[in-house]
Scaffold this active site. Structure first.
Site, mmCIF file in Angstrom:
data_model
loop_
_atom_site.group_PDB
_atom_site.id
_atom_site.type_symbol
_atom_site.label_atom_id
_atom_site.label_comp_id
_atom_site.label_asym_id
_atom_site.label_seq_id
_atom_site.Cartn_x
_atom_site.Cartn_y
_atom_site.Cartn_z
ATOM 1 N NE ARG A 123 -3.986 -2.153 1.908
ATOM 2 C CZ ARG A 123 -3.838 -3.273 2.592
ATOM 3 N NH1 ARG A 123 -2.881 -3.370 3.473
ATOM 4 N NH2 ARG A 123 -4.650 -4.274 2.418
ATOM 5 C CE LYS A 145 0.146 13.628 -15.073
ATOM 6 N NZ LYS A 145 -0.028 14.016 -16.484
ATOM 7 C CD GLU A 187 7.572 15.079 -22.861
ATOM 8 O OE1 GLU A 187 7.091 16.185 -22.558
ATOM 9 O OE2 GLU A 187 6.887 14.050 -23.000
ATOM 10 C CE LYS A 222 6.256 16.996 -14.528
ATOM 11 N NZ LYS A 222 6.351 15.721 -15.194
ATOM 12 C CD GLU A 232 -2.885 15.889 -16.191
ATOM 13 O OE1 GLU A 232 -1.929 15.170 -15.858
ATOM 14 O OE2 GLU A 232 -3.516 15.771 -17.245
ATOM 15 N NE ARG A 236 1.634 16.742 -13.356
ATOM 16 C CZ ARG A 236 2.162 15.902 -12.491
ATOM 17 N NH1 ARG A 236 1.806 15.945 -11.228
ATOM 18 N NH2 ARG A 236 3.072 15.019 -12.873
ATOM 19 C CG ASN A 240 -1.309 16.339 -20.659
ATOM 20 O OD1 ASN A 240 -0.368 15.619 -20.340
ATOM 21 N ND2 ASN A 240 -2.392 16.473 -19.920
ATOM 22 C CG HIS A 243 1.927 14.704 -24.220
ATOM 23 N ND1 HIS A 243 2.750 15.792 -24.391
ATOM 24 C CD2 HIS A 243 2.651 13.788 -23.512
ATOM 25 C CE1 HIS A 243 3.913 15.549 -23.793
ATOM 26 N NE2 HIS A 243 3.875 14.344 -23.254
ATOM 27 C CG HIS A 247 -0.427 10.037 -25.231
ATOM 28 N ND1 HIS A 247 -1.073 10.479 -24.107
ATOM 29 C CD2 HIS A 247 0.885 9.990 -24.902
ATOM 30 C CE1 HIS A 247 -0.184 10.686 -23.132
ATOM 31 N NE2 HIS A 247 1.000 10.399 -23.602
ATOM 32 C CG HIS A 259 6.486 9.776 -24.723
ATOM 33 N ND1 HIS A 259 5.118 9.794 -24.768
ATOM 34 C CD2 HIS A 259 6.849 10.874 -23.993
ATOM 35 C CE1 HIS A 259 4.660 10.832 -24.085
ATOM 36 N NE2 HIS A 259 5.689 11.507 -23.608
HETATM 37 N N1 GLY Z 1 4.367 14.443 -18.121
HETATM 38 C C1 GLY Z 1 3.364 15.365 -17.792
HETATM 39 C C2 GLY Z 1 3.119 15.486 -16.328
HETATM 40 O O1 GLY Z 1 3.915 15.030 -15.534
HETATM 41 O O2 GLY Z 1 2.133 16.052 -15.942
#
Ligand code: GLY
Length: 352
Positions: A123, A145, A187, A222, A232, A236, A240, A243, A247, A259
């Site tokens: 957990r 993430k 990125e 970031k 997010e 945040r 994206n 993306h 994606h 990616h």
């Molecule tokens: N890679 C995008 C984020 O961490 O929100």
């Protein structure tokens, strides 16, 4: 510039991102300071293990830390539940308990899966990120993430679980093959479109001497975004940028397009679409394409707008009726826009 730069991330208990040379040899000391009496398993992949695993194990042993390792087959195609189960099983076989930790040594795939494993093993146990690619340094190692891909789409199963420390050893980039290097720069270019300013200037000059500054600028930006919006819910989502198409390209290619290369094309597509639709100042795509070309990144895909739309419908960011896209108004100013799937199709069509 040989000193270590430290960037604090004030989320949860808070943690540091350290950027510098020779940090792999500091892992043992760092673990001992923050987790005295803990044991650990280093998770890494079949590319990184021969390069750096022994060195990090040595650093841990020197500090008196009992450490095991778990090596999985490299590549995005292995970022799945099966590999995750393997990592959890190794943690259990090594008898890690709740005061112990995992260490991710590798790129984004390794960091994502290790973080997920740490987030659900017993957990939740702590983990440390040691990113060894540009992509994982500028983006995925910071912010918590952690996910794996499902057959239905990318990153569909995961958790938010912040690392306890991130160590970016710039020296590890010396062994990074050029296509992986370029992949991470996508990125960085994405971040430069969000921030403008110094980062955009640095990204326009394809000079490897700038890379440490580029990495540090991306992490600072970031860290701020994650502090303001960890889950997010708003700001945040700007990360994206590029993306949605990115994606979709990855999915259409069966994850054969890496990616960063997919995000590069996605960023170029949305910049062209924004210019052509009158959503931007009209010159975003020129700068974006210059930055991407500077780092040998692609600007186009051969997948059709129909293919991309179909793939986008299973994107985790999609709702029943549409998706939130990131629109570059100018370099340094992007905004979120809710789009229907018809509107998204139109942007894909003109951005191709
Ligand atoms: N890679 C995008 C984020 O961490 O929100």
């Amino acid at each position: 510039m040989s000193e270590i730069q430290t960037i604090p991330v004030q989320v949860g208990k808070g943690y540091e991102v350290r950027v510098g040379h020779g940090l792999l040899d500091t892992v043992g000391k760092a673990v001992k300071e923050s987790f005295p009496d803990s044991r650990t398993v280093i998770v890494t992949d079949s590319n990184v293990a021969p390069l750096y695993l022994e060195r990090v194990l040595d650093s841990l042993r020197l500090a008196g830390i009992d450490a095991g390792s778990c090596v999985f087959a490299a590549g995005e195609t292995h970022k799945n539940m099966e590999t995750l189960t393997g990592i959890l099983n190794e943690a259990a076989l090594f008898r890690l308990n709740r005061k112990d930790l995992l260490i991710a040594l590798g790129g984004g795939v390794c960091g994502d899966m290790t973080g997920f494993a740490a987030g659900c093993y017993m957990r939740g146990i702590p983990f440390i990120q040691i990113p060894t690619t540009v992509l994982s340094m500028v983006d995925s190692s910071v912010g918590g993430k952690c996910a794996v891909d499902l057959p239905a789409g990318k990153n569909l199963a995961g958790v938010f679980h912040q690392p306890s420390l991130v160590l970016c050893d710039i020296d590890t980039l010396d062994t990074l093959p050029s296509e992986f290097f370029a992949d991470g720069m996508a990125e960085a270019v994405k971040t430069a479109v969000l921030t403008g300013g110094r980062l955009a200037e640095l990204c326009l000059t394809p000079d490897r001497d700038n890379v440490r500054s580029i990495i540090t600028e991306c992490i600072r930006y970031k860290a701020g975004v994650v502090q303001r919006d960890e889950r997010e819910l708003g700001e945040r989502k700007l990360l994206n940028l590029g993306h949605t198409a990115g994606h979709a390209i990855e999915k259409c290619s069966g994850f054969q397009v890496p990616h960063g290369h997919a995000v590069a094309v996605g960023t170029a597509m949305i910049a062209r679409a924004a210019d052509l639709k009158g959503l931007s100042d009209g010159s975003v795509s020129e700068t974006v394409e210059k930055m991407l070309l500077a780092w040998d990144l692609p600007l186009h895909t051969s997948f059709s707008a129909d293919d991309l739309l179909e793939a986008s419908k299973s994107d985790k960011k999609a709702g029943g009726a549409g998706i939130t896209a990131v629109i570059p108004r100018s370099v340094g100013h992007c905004e979120l826009m809710d789009l229907t799937f018809d509107e998204l199709y139109e942007l894909f069509r003109i951005g191709l």
